[in-house]
Design a protein around this motif. Structure first.
Motif, mmCIF file in Angstrom:
data_model
loop_
_atom_site.group_PDB
_atom_site.id
_atom_site.type_symbol
_atom_site.label_atom_id
_atom_site.label_comp_id
_atom_site.label_asym_id
_atom_site.label_seq_id
_atom_site.Cartn_x
_atom_site.Cartn_y
_atom_site.Cartn_z
ATOM 1 N N UNK A 48 0.857 -1.138 0.049
ATOM 2 C CA UNK A 48 -0.071 -0.147 -0.026
ATOM 3 C C UNK A 48 0.850 1.160 0.017
ATOM 4 N N UNK A 49 0.597 2.013 -0.910
ATOM 5 C CA UNK A 49 1.572 3.238 -1.284
ATOM 6 C C UNK A 49 1.268 4.543 -0.615
ATOM 7 N N UNK A 57 -3.586 3.733 -12.049
ATOM 8 C CA UNK A 57 -3.229 3.199 -10.606
ATOM 9 C C UNK A 57 -4.533 3.300 -9.413
ATOM 10 N N UNK A 58 -5.508 3.537 -10.309
ATOM 11 C CA UNK A 58 -6.852 3.767 -9.152
ATOM 12 C C UNK A 58 -7.535 2.786 -10.120
ATOM 13 N N UNK A 59 -8.434 1.998 -9.298
ATOM 14 C CA UNK A 59 -9.810 1.115 -9.744
ATOM 15 C C UNK A 59 -10.652 2.092 -10.468
ATOM 16 N N UNK A 60 -11.659 1.709 -10.982
ATOM 17 C CA UNK A 60 -12.626 2.708 -11.612
ATOM 18 C C UNK A 60 -13.556 3.026 -10.773
ATOM 19 N N UNK A 61 -13.635 2.613 -9.663
ATOM 20 C CA UNK A 61 -14.588 3.139 -8.604
ATOM 21 C C UNK A 61 -13.826 3.716 -7.472
ATOM 22 N N UNK A 70 -6.329 5.693 -3.173
ATOM 23 C CA UNK A 70 -5.397 4.561 -2.817
ATOM 24 C C UNK A 70 -4.382 4.081 -4.036
ATOM 25 N N UNK A 71 -3.215 4.106 -3.871
ATOM 26 C CA UNK A 71 -2.388 3.542 -4.792
ATOM 27 C C UNK A 71 -1.296 2.771 -4.131
#
Length: 174
Positions: free
Chosen positions: A38-39, A67-71, A76-77
């Protein structure tokens, strides 16, 4: 010399040293809980201090190239478990903690690929895909996409698991 940067609200105060000293003074064990892949949160005010902001090429990338999910709502990256530079950086950083502080335990958390949702999967950067194809030469000419029905899918999943396992084994040895 680390990519980690202390939040300036601490003014250089060594929080972990203080916690260790006080805990041991009172006979309390101190176990560090360490987020691994978790960055950070891109929405946080200290995002620019994080390794993923300083090294965007280390980010875990979705099948959609983000780097981000669609929703995504939190920003969080995650760091890429298949990137050897990421693994080296984290192992060196964690080794520093283990050698510098008299802690009693060291727990790894977020030691995984980012959760998968209906439309997003993780690990679709050139480093991970090239490393996968090298490990599984029979897929060298395949285009690797998010396709749970593809002939490579089980090997793709196993490969990503192996990247996380490799890091856990490395930390265990340290």
């Amino acid at each position: 010399g680390s990519l980690f940067e202390q939040n300036p609200i601490f003014y250089g105060f060594d929080v972990l040293a203080a916690f260790t000293e006080v805990c041991h003074e009172y006979g309390i064990e101190l176990h560090c809980w360490m987020p691994v892949f978790y960055g950070c949160n891109t929405s946080g005010e200290n995002y620019f201090r994080s390794p993923v902001a300083k090294k965007p090429e280390w980010r875990l990338i979705t099948n959609n190239g983000s780097p981000l999910y669609s929703y995504e709502s939190t920003g969080a990256v995650f760091l890429n478990p298949a990137n050897d530079e990421v693994q080296d950086f984290l192992a060196e950083s964690f080794t520093y903690i283990l050698e510098t502080y008299d802690i009693d335990g060291f727990q790894l958390d977020y030691i995984r690929y980012r959760d998968r949702y209906d439309v997003d999967d993780y690990g679709y950067d050139s480093i991970t895909i090239e490393k996968f194809k090298k490990a599984y030469p029979k897929y060298a000419n395949k285009t690797i996409t998010f396709n749970t029905k593809a002939d490579y899918w089980n090997d793709w999943v196993d490969f990503r698991v192996s990247q996380v396992t490799k890091f856990v084994e490395r930390m265990r040895d340290i």
